[in-house]
Scaffold this motif. Sequence first.
Motif, short mmCIF file in Angstrom:
data_model
loop_
_atom_site.label_atom_id
_atom_site.label_comp_id
_atom_site.label_asym_id
_atom_site.label_seq_id
_atom_site.Cartn_x
_atom_site.Cartn_y
_atom_site.Cartn_z
N ARG A 150 0.83 -1.19 0.00
CA ARG A 150 0.00 0.00 0.00
C ARG A 150 0.87 1.25 0.00
N ILE A 151 0.41 2.28 -0.71
CA ILE A 151 1.05 3.59 -0.70
C ILE A 151 -0.04 4.64 -0.50
N PHE A 187 -2.46 -5.83 -4.45
CA PHE A 187 -2.57 -4.46 -4.95
C PHE A 187 -3.85 -3.75 -4.50
N ASP A 188 -4.69 -4.41 -3.72
CA ASP A 188 -5.96 -3.83 -3.24
C ASP A 188 -6.84 -3.43 -4.42
N ILE A 189 -7.05 -4.37 -5.33
CA ILE A 189 -7.85 -4.11 -6.52
C ILE A 189 -9.31 -4.43 -6.24
N SER A 218 -6.58 1.35 -6.55
CA SER A 218 -5.60 0.28 -6.34
C SER A 218 -4.20 0.83 -6.54
N LEU A 219 -3.20 0.06 -6.12
CA LEU A 219 -1.81 0.50 -6.32
C LEU A 219 -1.50 0.70 -7.80
N PRO A 220 -1.88 -0.21 -8.72
CA PRO A 220 -1.63 0.07 -10.14
C PRO A 220 -2.33 1.33 -10.63
N ALA A 276 -0.46 4.55 -12.29
CA ALA A 276 -0.84 4.92 -13.65
C ALA A 276 -1.41 6.34 -13.72
N ALA A 277 -2.08 6.78 -12.65
CA ALA A 277 -2.70 8.10 -12.65
C ALA A 277 -1.66 9.22 -12.58
#
Length: 337
Positions: A29-30, A200-202, A255-257, A261-262
């Motif tokens: 997580r970030i 990734f907490d998707i 999510s982390l990805p 990406a954002a």
Amino acid sequence: MPSYEWLIEKGIGETRAALLADDTIIQARIETDSAALRAGSIIDVRLSDSANATGRTLATTDKGDSVWVASVPRALTQGSLLRVEIIREAVTERGIIKPPHARPALPDALLKEGASLEMRVKASGYPVSYQQNHQADRLEKSGWSEVIEQARCGDIDFPGGRLRMALTPALTLFDIDGHLGSLDLALKGTEATAKALILFDIGGSIGIDIPGLSGKSDRQKVAECLDQHLPPPFERTGVNGFGFLQIIRQKKRPSLPEQIAAYPIEHEARQLLRQACRAKGAGKRILTASHFVIDCLNRHPDWLEALARESAAEIILKADPMRPIYQGDVAVEFPAF
């Protein structure tokens, strides 16, 4: 039984956390330091429009930010003030910011901020440790850079195959590929997908493209494999005749990805700062990166000031227009060997 522990690192511009199972990262997580409406926040908004086709009503905060509110009482009209609870944070897709989602708060609810990443970790019930820059890098030893690279590029290897993860406006898609037999590949790929969702907490809508399944029995085994490896709550379809399975999981935040990406340039700038904080030696720190990343750092003088304090050194930025944004490096004037 594995030993579980959350490891937190408070970095420059962001907080990082990883749930370790015997020194293997199973959740990453970030949370950035930028101001945002967190899930669980209780705020007052003013209705600015009527309900749309989805039943949501657009509202604005006292700072002028937009919020979608579901199930607004019919007695309230445009301009009315309403206390709401944020149930999904803002999500950015291809440069478009989708506002947070909210619902009317309970009648006696008091204004509050939603729980931070650190607060959520502490409430998980697992032991929590903190990592400082002068200490051994347990995050890296446990595979932090590999996890971040998987989230960034979408390629996730598993024994006998590879997942290819793609972010779309409609859903997060996983394509299973490999050289195993069709059922074995489908089972191992589905297990790897379940682990990636947790890692990734998707949340939200998720699709799995599963190749080569020949019959109903095999499709059922794959669906049961997902049920075994993905903790509830979630909803899913069966595997259809084209080898596609859809999952719906609760989504409270990006999510982390999606985070990477954002805002890829800001993400890479903060990773470069992490590298610089841990560089060994004395004297100047020379940070070399894409000019996009260097420009980002120059727009955040507070980040550079924090790095100078942390390293007790002068910070030199060098822009290299030939570098991809994810290939920055740090040199030390007098490195430690």
